[in-house]
Design a protein around this motif. Structure first.
Motif, PDB file in Angstrom:
ATOM      1  N   PRO A   1      -8.467  55.405  54.612  1.00 62.88           N
ATOM      2  CA  PRO A   1      -9.345  55.757  53.487  1.00 62.88           C
ATOM      3  C   PRO A   1     -10.733  55.173  53.697  1.00 62.88           C
ATOM      4  O   PRO A   1     -10.910  54.177  54.397  1.00 62.88           O
ATOM      5  CB  PRO A   1      -8.648  55.114  52.285  1.00 62.88           C
ATOM      6  CG  PRO A   1      -7.895  53.959  52.865  1.00 62.88           C
ATOM      7  CD  PRO A   1      -7.460  54.408  54.237  1.00 62.88           C
TER       8      PRO A   1
ATOM      9  N   HIS B   1      -8.269  52.997  47.649  1.00 63.93           N
ATOM     10  CA  HIS B   1      -7.078  53.651  48.181  1.00 63.93           C
ATOM     11  C   HIS B   1      -6.173  52.640  48.889  1.00 63.93           C
ATOM     12  O   HIS B   1      -6.641  51.855  49.712  1.00 63.93           O
ATOM     13  CB  HIS B   1      -7.463  54.753  49.171  1.00 63.93           C
ATOM     14  CG  HIS B   1      -7.927  56.013  48.512  1.00 63.93           C
ATOM     15  ND1 HIS B   1      -9.198  56.158  48.005  1.00 63.93           N
ATOM     16  CD2 HIS B   1      -7.283  57.191  48.263  1.00 63.93           C
ATOM     17  CE1 HIS B   1      -9.328  57.371  47.487  1.00 63.93           C
ATOM     18  NE2 HIS B   1      -8.176  58.015  47.625  1.00 63.93           N
TER      19      HIS B   1
ATOM     20  N   VAL C   1      -4.480  58.494  54.499  1.00 64.13           N
ATOM     21  CA  VAL C   1      -4.563  59.780  53.799  1.00 64.13           C
ATOM     22  C   VAL C   1      -3.223  60.509  53.832  1.00 64.13           C
ATOM     23  O   VAL C   1      -2.773  61.057  52.812  1.00 64.13           O
ATOM     24  CB  VAL C   1      -5.678  60.654  54.411  1.00 64.13           C
ATOM     25  CG1 VAL C   1      -5.652  62.057  53.806  1.00 64.13           C
ATOM     26  CG2 VAL C   1      -7.037  60.008  54.184  1.00 64.13           C
TER      27      VAL C   1
END
Length: 850
Positions: A465, A470, A474
């Motif tokens: 990220p 986050h 991803v």
């Protein structure tokens, strides 16, 4: 345990001597320039004393020296190994450690593994064959003191072979360290006695030590976290780190598993050996940059290390580490599981029967706690087998066998485009399975199968990220979003589109440009490959394109401004279904981002925006019954029960039941299908001219469907009261998930639920006295039969029904007539009866789908 005879340093309770003084830090003259590699270890001077050894190491680490251009990480490690070995050989010979001396120096740790890092400890054992104490002390002093005086970090011990074996028998970390033992100088036969003895003892004792080994490993993971998902990972001790590679080697030495289990060279990242080298290279550069021994990669060092390894910036380095650590982590999971299954049984367990193969789906069985292929499975002729195996694994929370994944990787052909509808349904089942999805996708991805199913996944695999909020990479964030979305399937009319939208919402990342725009195009591409209807492809693309619309509007714009709400409605084209899907996806996406991202404030803002948008949109279109085929009504003229069975795909069939109308016809027919392991994918039910015309699209759980005559016979028995379907369904459900007898020591396999709460929605019907009930729930064994029976018990006449199973969720619509003077009371009775048979939480008994 006798104390060490040298008297040089105090000993710990195991007999190992304590470390000498710590290294004085980074050698003088070690610069930070990064020149290309041109020279190996032969450029360093031959050290005659420990000070010479330190100077030679410093010269290797000197980036700016005139003679030495910077060595790359593997060459540097080999150069350090050569230097230390040369010094120990020279010094050992000088002090009398020769082939016939009864003395030997054995290296463990980094030097033993030939993985010497710039500031690693030097781990040595001075072995002796009952050498007199005075001679032994003098020899030990001649080796240890020069190293201490030169500030070389030293872990050392002086032992006989029996003493070393005794220590290893009582201490698992010590035993694992000695498994790396390697002869350096002196009596090689003595060293071989230790090396072979340690390995033989490890193999012989692993059965009694395996549980403790797993406990210690799990505790280490808990302390150090995951290398793949930590901002500042512990490269040595974290899950997926270098200690786990050593654990795999230890299991291989115990002959419980392969050193490289379940992975080949063609998997993403190049497999376990490449992952091991990557971790070693990063840790080597970490030592060089920090100027001292360090296991934890600091954020401020990441850019420099990435540049030194020619990987890129800190994000590129994080992606490399994630790939390596997840490959190691998967390999360790496989290794530990294989090792546990390989251990010989003890005591009464030896008398237990061998684990049986239990069927789970067509071509898929459970064996020894793993999902494996059935003996008659033909992967080369069954392209959908990959998805079916993964769906079963996700639902049962059982791991897929590494051998099964390898066989699928080698033999299973590519799914043709468009995908068969059975494969799409299995994908939806997998996506809707809740937390079981995470491990299933990870296993598929690490073995290269997930990328085969979704080639676009490569751009987001291990992608770090770009902001600290986050938690996950991803690709893992996407999977977490899908797992969260599976708990919200009953809140939307299209749970299948919710699951696919969650899977693809961030698929456009890592490609440059607006990931929502890029992702929408990719979603169209993937939707067409899956064979979705054009309208569904457009809906899927819109979900991905606008998945940030609601949270960004709700948190950044004035909701009291009518133009704000109007803009959202205009962007969505007034599509209520799309609005509903984006609302659920916003919650799932936020929950998967990180702690605190989804809370009461954000939830209330988005909820208010959605409420206001609904006020501007038209009402929902009501479900409508399908028309009745006149040929079926003609068939019903004789007043008998007719059952037809026709193929409707590779693994799907159409069952049509025509019978005189009456209470129980729908529940009886659906119940008989469930008893014969026929999963209802969709159904159309009508009552017209005194006849019930029920058409079911079904998929057999295993093998071929039963004979149509048997289905007809059981339906007639059920309608005549000769077959108690309720008891039969309960028994079948219990048989599927009940614990096996304690004498077998094996447990059943509960199918996991995403725990989406059931939802009932009422509409006013289009005909006088008719109401519509929409049931949204998780699927379970005989669900349609149970719901229909519940409706019949409270006097609700089912005039028509449309049933759709979307993955692991069902959307069932019933046109009802309720005989009650008080419509509210009648609806309340219906709701109570239906909710009683719907799954509310993850049950202990595993449901089968009907």
């Amino acid at each position: 345990m006798p104390s060490d005879p040298t008297g040089a340093r105090p000993t710990d309770p195991t007999g190992s001597q304590t470390n000498g003084p710590a290294s004085a830090g980074k050698p003088a003259g070690a610069g930070l320039s990064r020149s290309p590699v041109s020279q190996g270890p032969q450029s360093a001077p031959a050290p005659a004393a420990a000070d010479d050894l330190v100077r030679a190491v410093a010269q290797l680490l000197d980036d700016g020296g005139a003679r030495n251009r910077r060595l790359d990480a593997p060459t540097l490690r080999q150069a350090l190994v050569d230097l230390y070995e040369f010094w120990l050989n020279t010094k050992g010979s000088e002090v009398g450690i020769k082939p016939d001396s009864g003395l030997a120096i054995v290296a463990v740790g980094g030097l033993g593994r030939r993985e010497m890092l710039p500031y690693s400890d030097l781990d040595l054992i001075l072995l002796h064959d009952n050498v007199p104490a005075k001679q032994l002390g003098a020899t030990a002093d001649a080796i240890w003191y020069p190293l201490w005086d030169a500030h070389v970090k030293l872990d050392h011990s002086v032992r006989t072979v029996p003493q070393a074996l005794q220590v290893a028998s009582n201490d698992i970390p010590a035993a694992m360290g000695m498994l790396d033992a390697r002869h350096i100088v002196g009596d090689e036969e003595l060293s071989n006695l230790l090396i072979s003895g340690i390995r033989r003892q490890w193999r012989a004792g692993i059965r009694g030590r395996f549980d403790d080994l797993v406990v210690q490993t799990t505790a280490r993971w808990k302390r150090s976290g995951e290398v793949a998902h930590r901002a500042e990972p512990d490269l040595k001790n974290g899950r997926g780190g270098l200690r786990d590679v050593q654990l795999l080697d230890a299991l291989a030495i115990a002959q419980l598993t392969d050193a490289v289990p379940g992975l080949g060279p063609d998997v993403p990242g190049g497999g376990l050996e490449h992952a091991h080298r990557s971790l070693l290279d990063v840790r080597t550069e970490l030592h060089r940059v920090a100027g001292r021994a360090r296991d934890q990669l600091r954020a401020q060092d990441a850019d420099e290390i990435g540049a030194a390894l020619r990987i890129g910036d800190r994000f590129d380095l994080a992606r490399t580490l994630s790939d390596a650590a997840r490959t190691v982590g998967y390999s360790v999971d496989v290794g530990l599981r294989t090792a546990a299954n390989s251990l010989p049984r003890r005591g009464l367990s030896r008398l237990r029967r061998v684990p049986v193969r239990r069927p789970l789906d067509e071509g898929v069985v459970e064996h020894a706690g793993e999902v494996v292929l059935a003996r008659d499975a033909r992967p080369s002729r069954d392209p959908g087998l990959i998805v079916r195996v993964a769906a079963v694994a996700a639902q049962t929370a059982l791991p897929m066998s590494a051998m099964t994944l390898n066989r699928l990787s080698e033999a299973a052909p590519e799914l043709r485009e468009p995908w068969p509808k059975e494969a799409v349904n299995d994908l939806l089942v997998m996506l809707g399975s809740g937390r079981g999805l995470v491990a299933a996708v990870e296993a598929l991805d690490r073995t290269g199968l997930w990328g085969r199913l979704i080639p676009e996944w490569g751009a987001v695999r291990d992608l770090p990220p770009r902001d600290a909020v986050h938690t996950w990479t991803v690709d893992r964030h996407i999977v977490e979003t899908v797992a969260n979305a599976s708990t919200l399937t009953t809140r939307v009319a299209r749970p299948d589109m919710l699951m696919l939208g969650a899977l693809l919402h961030d698929i456009g990342k890592g490609r440059g440009g607006d990931h929502s725009v890029v992702g929408a195009d990719l979603a169209t591409q993937i939707g067409n490959r899956l064979g979705l209807w054009p309208t569904d492809v457009a809906l899927l693309s819109a979900i991905v394109r606008y998945h940030l619309l609601l949270p960004e509007t709700a948190t950044k714009r004035d909701l009291d401004d009518p133009a704000t709400v109007q803009r959202v409605v205009d962007v969505l084209g007034g599509d209520y279904v799309l609005l509903e899907l984006l609302h659920a996806l916003s919650e799932a996406d936020s929950l998967a981002t990180g702690p605190g991202v989804w809370g009461e404030w954000k939830s209330s803002l988005i909820g208010e925006l959605v409420r206001r948008c609904r006020l501007l949109m038209a009402g929902d279109s009501l479900p409508e019954p399908d028309p009745v085929d006149p040929a079926l009504l003609k068939l019903a003229a004789d007043g008998e029960v007719h059952v037809e069975l026709t193929a409707d795909g590779q693994h799907t069939h159409r069952v049509t039941v025509v019978a005189p109308d009456g209470a129980g016809v729908l529940s009886d027919a659906a119940g008989v299908l469930a008893l014969h392991s026929l999963r209802v994918l969709s159904a159309s039910v009508r009552s017209e001219r005194g006849f019930a015309v029920n058409s079911f699209l079904v998929s057999p759980r295993f093998g071929s469907p039963p004979d149509v005559g048997l289905l007809r016979q059981d339906i007639i028995r059920a309608t005549a009261g000769q077959l108690n379907l309720e008891k039969a369904l309960v028994k079948k459900e219990r048989d599927l998930a009940a614990l096996r007898p304690e004498s077998t020591g094996e447990k059943g396999m509960p199918i996991t639920y995403s725990q989406a709460p059931p939802k009932l929605i009422w509409f006013e019907g289009t005909q006088p006295g008719e109401v519509l009930l929409e049931v949204r729930a998780e699927d379970r064994l005989g669900l349609l039969s149970r719901v229909a029976a519940a409706l019949e018990r409270v006097g609700a006449d089912v005039r028509w029904a449309k049933v759709v199973t979307l993955g692991s969720a069902v959307i069932d619509s019933f046109g009802l007539r309720i005989d009650s003077g008080d419509s509210a009371a009648g609806r309340a009775r219906v709701e109570a009866a239906v909710l009683e048979v719907l799954p509310h939480t993850a049950p202990k008994a595993p449901p089968d789908s009907a």
